[in-house]
Scaffold this active site. Structure first.
Site, PDB file in Angstrom:
ATOM      1  CE  LYS A  49     -10.965  12.550  -7.364  1.00  0.00           C
ATOM      2  NZ  LYS A  49     -12.582  11.878  -7.117  1.00  0.00           N
ATOM      3  CE1 TYR A 276      -7.662  33.538 -34.682  1.00  0.00           C
ATOM      4  CE2 TYR A 276      -7.522  32.876 -32.157  1.00  0.00           C
ATOM      5  CZ  TYR A 276      -6.744  32.731 -33.782  1.00  0.00           C
ATOM      6  OH  TYR A 276      -5.775  32.080 -33.995  1.00  0.00           O
TER       7      TYR A 276
HETATM    8  C1  PLP Z   1     -12.594  12.454  -5.651  1.00  0.00           C
HETATM    9  C2  PLP Z   1     -13.088  11.598  -4.658  1.00  0.00           C
HETATM   10  C3  PLP Z   1     -12.988  11.814  -3.141  1.00  0.00           C
HETATM   11  C4  PLP Z   1     -12.318  13.012  -3.069  1.00  0.00           C
HETATM   12  O1  PLP Z   1     -13.252  14.153  -2.914  1.00  0.00           O
HETATM   13  P1  PLP Z   1     -12.888  15.822  -2.395  1.00  0.00           P
HETATM   14  O2  PLP Z   1     -14.216  16.281  -2.543  1.00  0.00           O
HETATM   15  O3  PLP Z   1     -11.792  16.187  -3.308  1.00  0.00           O
HETATM   16  O4  PLP Z   1     -12.220  15.644  -0.988  1.00  0.00           O
HETATM   17  C5  PLP Z   1     -13.352  10.891  -2.270  1.00  0.00           C
HETATM   18  N1  PLP Z   1     -13.799   9.566  -2.558  1.00  0.00           N
HETATM   19  C6  PLP Z   1     -13.868   9.341  -3.805  1.00  0.00           C
HETATM   20  C7  PLP Z   1     -14.735   8.040  -4.141  1.00  0.00           C
HETATM   21  C8  PLP Z   1     -13.631  10.350  -4.902  1.00  0.00           C
HETATM   22  O5  PLP Z   1     -14.001   9.938  -6.284  1.00  0.00           O
END
Ligand code: PLP
Length: 384
Positions: A49, A276
């Site tokens: 993702k 800044y």
């Molecule tokens: C993001 C996510 C994962 C992966 O988690 P990691 O800690 O990056 O391995 C697994 N299951 C769900 C439902 C997620 O949203």
């Protein structure tokens, strides 16, 4: 310090002096080590993702599939369509919750949906009723995270509904840990026992489900009793541990580095100010460098905090972080020249700036640092 071979997607030239380096050899090796860590019977679901946490989902998907992953997991239909259009044909599991109007796209692009409630199950049935083959779905069970999924105590009715539909096939049942990577595993064990109740219910009903999955990276490392049929991992294959205390796999190393170059070198006189808000004032003559990377690229917006690596040495940030630039003190690195490489995150010489070090500056976690590194930074792929 050599120029990286330009290997941006589409081979566009690198048009700026700051970039992300993705070492695909490290990604391959991390998957290999992870495959050796878990039981062979446990399948991989590669969570890619948010563009594989800014590593590039298309490139990561190819390597995940080569490593034997059975699914790619994503969140938005958008990113799934992008993978399909790049030719990725593997099963794609859609985490989270779709709107009803997004479901036709899931079917069109052959994306496997998670079912959280009766309403989206009914909508899927409406859309799939006339198909000859059953559409696979994964039932998401909430065991304590209180985010997506049907509450474990109410899973039975939804299972009955899904299994009574000829056009749906219950291919998976899943849950998600609220805390899998800290030393205190008591809540993780409670969640697991709630999930076991649902699995037992399925057994009583004589329903066999191909993929039972619960673990993220922390669970993979620390909760082997929860590995079940598959693990859903995103962070660990990128060479990053979800916490300081979770178990380690020897040889896992970070896939991403962030680099830039010394765009300007200047000398400050006593009482000169920098940036800044005039957050830094020189108390004596100092030699400084300006690096063309800033909070617009995802660098934490700090003041007089943080370091970068130049010629293998640490150069401290001075002043504030601008959208497009940071300034570092190189008085103690007299050998530094204009257009030398500077490492924002990653190794140089014998030193390393880790994603966790940047996360501390941001008062946040590694996931947030990675996903904060946005599109403006070109990606260069090594060892393709
Ligand atoms: C993001 C996510 C994962 C992966 O988690 P990691 O800690 O990056 O391995 C697994 N299951 C769900 C439902 C997620 O949203």
């Amino acid at each position: 310090m050599s120029e990286p071979a330009v290997n941006t997607p589409g081979n566009q030239p690198l048009l700026r002096a700051s970039w992300i380096e993705i070492d695909l050899a490290a990604l391959r090796e991390n998957f290999r080590l992870i495959n050796g860590y878990k039981d062979r019977s446990v399948d991989l679901i590669s969570v890619l993702k948010d563009d594989a946490y800014s590593h590039g989902a298309v490139e990561a998907a190819k390597i995940a599939m080569q490593a034997g992953a059975k699914f790619i997991a994503l969140v938005t239909v958008d990113e799934a369509i992008r993978l399909r259009e790049a030719g990725i044909q593997s099963p794609i599991l859609m985490l989270g919750q779709r709107r009803n109007e997004d479901l036709p796209y899931c079917l069109q692009y052959n994306l496997t949906c998670c079912i959280n409630d009766r309403e989206s199950a009914e909508e899927l049935v409406r859309l799939t009723r006339d198909k000859n083959i059953a559409t696979p779905v994964h039932l998401k069970v909430d065991t304590g995270m209180s985010r997506f999924g049907v509450r474990w105590t109410e899973a039975g009715a939804l299972i009955d509904f899904v299994c009574s539909q000829k056009s749906l096939r219950l291919e998976g049942v899943m849950s998600h840990f609220a805390m899998s990577d800290e030393l205190d595993k008591s809540f993780a064990f409670l969640q697991l026992s709630r999930f076991q109740e649902v699995l037992e219910l399925l057994e009583q009903k004589n329903i066999s489900v191909r993929y039972r999955h619960f673990c993220n990276s922390g669970g993979l490392l620390d909760l082997p009793q929860a590995h079940l049929d598959a693990v859903r991992i995103g962070l660990l294959p990128l060479g990053i541990y979800p916490s300081k205390v979770c178990r380690r796999i020897e040889g896992i190393r970070p896939v991403m580095s962030v680099k830039t170059k010394l765009a300007q070198i200047r000398t400050l006189q006593k009482d000169d100010v920098v940036g800044y808000g005039m957050r830094y004032r020189a108390t004596e003559e100092r030699r400084i460098a300006v690096l063309p990377i800033g909070y617009g690229d995802g660098f934490p917006r700090v003041r007089n905090q943080g370091e970068v690596l130049i010629r293998g040495k640490r150069a401290p940030l001075i002043g504030g972080v601008s959208m497009d630039a940071i300034t570092v003190d190189i008085t103690n690195i007299p050998e530094a020249n204009r257009w030398d490489e500077a490492v924002i995150m990653g190794r140089q010489g014998s030193d390393e700036i880790s994603v966790h070090e940047l996360a501390l500056l941001k008062n946040s976690v590694s996931y947030d640092v990675l996903t904060g590194l946005r599109g403006r930074l070109p990606r260069v792929y090594l060892n393709t």
